[in-house]
Design an enzyme around this catalytic site. Sequence first.
Site, PDB file in Angstrom:
ATOM      1  N   TYR A 218       0.832  -1.208   0.000  1.00 36.77           N
ATOM      2  CA  TYR A 218       0.000   0.000   0.000  1.00 36.77           C
ATOM      3  C   TYR A 218       0.875   1.271   0.000  1.00 36.77           C
ATOM      4  O   TYR A 218       1.801   1.402   0.818  1.00 36.77           O
ATOM      5  CB  TYR A 218      -0.961   0.011   1.205  1.00 36.77           C
ATOM      6  CG  TYR A 218      -1.603   1.368   1.349  1.00 36.77           C
ATOM      7  CD1 TYR A 218      -2.502   1.825   0.379  1.00 36.77           C
ATOM      8  CD2 TYR A 218      -1.257   2.239   2.369  1.00 36.77           C
ATOM      9  CE1 TYR A 218      -3.042   3.104   0.452  1.00 36.77           C
ATOM     10  CE2 TYR A 218      -1.791   3.516   2.453  1.00 36.77           C
ATOM     11  CZ  TYR A 218      -2.677   3.940   1.486  1.00 36.77           C
ATOM     12  OH  TYR A 218      -3.199   5.203   1.544  1.00 36.77           O
ATOM     13  N   GLY A 219       0.568   2.179  -0.893  1.00 33.78           N
ATOM     14  CA  GLY A 219       1.396   3.366  -1.130  1.00 33.78           C
ATOM     15  C   GLY A 219       1.784   4.151   0.117  1.00 33.78           C
ATOM     16  O   GLY A 219       2.919   4.604   0.239  1.00 33.78           O
ATOM     17  N   SER A 268      -8.057  13.807   7.567  1.00 32.82           N
ATOM     18  CA  SER A 268      -8.719  13.028   6.506  1.00 32.82           C
ATOM     19  C   SER A 268     -10.231  13.266   6.511  1.00 32.82           C
ATOM     20  O   SER A 268     -10.826  13.392   7.573  1.00 32.82           O
ATOM     21  CB  SER A 268      -8.516  11.534   6.739  1.00 32.82           C
ATOM     22  OG  SER A 268      -7.208  11.203   6.477  1.00 32.82           O
ATOM     23  N   CYS A 270     -12.058  15.816   5.609  1.00 32.08           N
ATOM     24  CA  CYS A 270     -12.572  17.121   6.021  1.00 32.08           C
ATOM     25  C   CYS A 270     -12.587  18.113   4.867  1.00 32.08           C
ATOM     26  O   CYS A 270     -12.803  19.301   5.074  1.00 32.08           O
ATOM     27  CB  CYS A 270     -11.744  17.688   7.165  1.00 32.08           C
ATOM     28  SG  CYS A 270     -11.941  16.776   8.681  1.00 32.08           S
ATOM     29  N   SER A 274     -10.617  18.473  -1.946  1.00 30.77           N
ATOM     30  CA  SER A 274     -11.634  19.224  -2.690  1.00 30.77           C
ATOM     31  C   SER A 274     -11.393  20.731  -2.598  1.00 30.77           C
ATOM     32  O   SER A 274     -11.659  21.468  -3.538  1.00 30.77           O
ATOM     33  CB  SER A 274     -13.048  18.839  -2.237  1.00 30.77           C
ATOM     34  OG  SER A 274     -13.276  19.316  -0.951  1.00 30.77           O
ATOM     35  N   ARG A 416     -13.731  18.685  10.835  1.00 36.11           N
ATOM     36  CA  ARG A 416     -15.127  18.287  10.689  1.00 36.11           C
ATOM     37  C   ARG A 416     -15.765  18.484  12.053  1.00 36.11           C
ATOM     38  O   ARG A 416     -15.424  17.801  13.010  1.00 36.11           O
ATOM     39  CB  ARG A 416     -15.205  16.818  10.257  1.00 36.11           C
ATOM     40  CG  ARG A 416     -16.615  16.266  10.153  1.00 36.11           C
ATOM     41  CD  ARG A 416     -16.585  14.808   9.762  1.00 36.11           C
ATOM     42  NE  ARG A 416     -16.249  14.647   8.356  1.00 36.11           N
ATOM     43  CZ  ARG A 416     -17.148  14.600   7.377  1.00 36.11           C
ATOM     44  NH1 ARG A 416     -18.440  14.696   7.655  1.00 36.11           N
ATOM     45  NH2 ARG A 416     -16.758  14.460   6.133  1.00 36.11           N
TER      46      ARG A 416
HETATM   47  C1  SPV Z   1      -3.280  10.486   3.948  1.00 36.82           C
HETATM   48  O1  SPV Z   1      -3.818   9.502   4.466  1.00 36.82           O
HETATM   49  O2  SPV Z   1      -3.171  11.565   4.548  1.00 36.82           O
HETATM   50  C2  SPV Z   1      -2.765  10.396   2.573  1.00 36.82           C
HETATM   51  C3  SPV Z   1      -2.587   9.076   1.980  1.00 36.82           C
HETATM   52  O3  SPV Z   1      -2.443  11.391   1.984  1.00 36.82           O
HETATM   53  S1  SPV Z   1      -1.237   8.254   2.650  1.00 36.82           S
HETATM   54  O4  SPV Z   1      -0.195   8.198   1.623  1.00 36.82           O
HETATM   55  O5  SPV Z   1      -1.672   6.922   2.992  1.00 36.82           O
HETATM   56  O6  SPV Z   1      -0.765   8.971   3.793  1.00 36.82           O
END
Ligand code: SPV
Length: 622
Positions: A218-219, A268, A270, A274, A416
């Site tokens: 996972y990235g 995340s 919030c 966008s 939020r």
């Molecule tokens: C985050 O979760 O804040 C992201 C994706 O930008 S990650 O690469 O998983 O951190």
Amino acid sequence: MIERVKTKLGRENYRKLIEIENQKLHDFISKYIQLCNPDRVFVCTDSSEDIQYIRERAVLTGEEKKLAIPGHTVHFDGYYDQARDKKNTKILVPKDVDLGLNLNVMDRDEGLEEIHGILKNIMEGHELYVRFFCLGPINSKFSIPSVQLTDSSYVAHSEDLLYRPGYEVFKKLGNSERFFRFVHSAGKLRNGVSADVDKRRVYIDTEENVVYSANTQYGGNTIGLKKLAMRLAINLASKEGWLTEHMFALGVHGPDNRVTYFTGAFPSLCGKTSTAMLKGETIIGDDIVYIKKIDGQTCAVNTERGIFGIIRGINSRDDPLIWDVLNNPGEIIFSNVLINEGEKVYWVGKGSEIPAKGINHSGEWTIAKKDAKGNEIPASHPNARFTFNMDLLTNLDPGIDDPEGVVVGGIIFGGRDSHTSVPVMESFDWKHGVLTMGATLESETTAATIGKSGVRKFNPMSNLDFLSIPLGRYIQNHLDFVKGLRNVPKIFSVNYFLRDYDGNSLTDMLAKRVWLKWMELRVHGDVEAIWTPVGLIPRYEDLKPLFREVLNQDYSEELHTEIFTLRIPENLSRIERIRDIYKNKVSDTPEVLFTALEEQEKRLEEAQEKFGYYIPPQKFSE
Ligand code: SPV
Ligand code: MN
């Protein structure tokens, strides 16, 4: 040292490496070639042939599959490898160092021993890719050269879309040791995904600027230059007197073609991406910025060059700019979405019907499929993503690669928050903003996140997950940052999620476009604002024309009064909550934080005595 791995490298790769004359780099690369023991090594320069090789490897190895639209591919991570692994992501600390209570830490010697044990021979049967990138613009005060070793062609390919090329940067580096190092292995693969997720580890060594990542794809766990580099950069920035932030950056277009830059931190879900992508404005970045003082100004750069964005909910109406990119030819990696027979991509919230079957992160998928625990598997994972270079965007800001960065006029903190904060507010000054807006940021969980809905999560500067230094020191660095600045950026808070007492949403999601325009005017002192005990809020007469201009909407005074009413009890309990956390869970809280909360509390209590518990904005402007 590099001589020892000459045979494994072959003539061409060896030549590419010795063209970079950096002993530390050579030692690092040869150490991990010997330890991880890959079958082959490919050293990737910035040349288009080398990058093409990586692209092709990703398809040949099956880590990516081609899709119907030219340039599009899909990658799947394992079913149990779909998000950042917070539990097994640890900062390695030497015996004499204390990082406080908020970080997941491990004794450095023990951690290094464990991870080196895991990495031993881990790349047997794999090809190792050696890649060079530059965090921040090239030839700039912000640049941090970085080297990535990975046996995943998907990771190597993703980084190509997300970061600026760095082979030539390394060639010019001389013997400098100021660069970041990443070692990643997906580990043993079963059906193309990491098989040993129980041995998934992400260990961060800020002493040597190395991050180790193993048994994951996972990235967020593997793309070294993203969140792994961020932990190293937070530590480095703290030592060197600048800031590494989990923020977007965008140019807001004001009157007479004026462009004013804002950065913004949002936890995340919030509204961060966008906001960065709003129509009519131009984007610098959506996730990570470095902020430095240059000639008395606050300047920011995007450390990245591409977007690794959440795809769920992206549809043609709400996200027209991203939608266009995702539906046209261009180099895009989709991850953990649903693919049907026509090699078409689907995701939850796309706005079109989802096919009854296809392939997703669980393998062959049909509607109502359940996992081993009996949970229904959605068509696409909630954390399914797209990866592309920002060159595909039509709203890219021309300042994106400026080595000096862009001058920051304002910093936004967004959470939020259904009950407490007004939709937009300006702090009294830098200190007040850092302490009562940034350091106190919280976000409510939603039904879509794991756990109970409506629980508030403390997430200062939305950076809690990524800190590699004690929280108190991190806050103090923000306070100190403004020393010697000619222009201090204004600080704002926004809240797109305010509800009335029956739980109904009070603001249109598009209203954020208006809040941005108002903040832009405030940065230049073009409009007045109303003093309240917690900050400065907009006047009705300034918002009314903005709603008309930007959204062609009639903005009523009743709505203005409702959304900008100061809710005293909610604000007081927020202070209570946050003070408790800093008192009990943060050992090095700067004293001024408690003073700022106390003063805010006092102002709120005085207002309550004068005007009652719920105070409409008119009371403060009389
Ligand atoms: C985050 O979760 O804040 C992201 C994706 O930008 S990650 O690469 O998983 O951190
Ligand atoms: Mn992020």
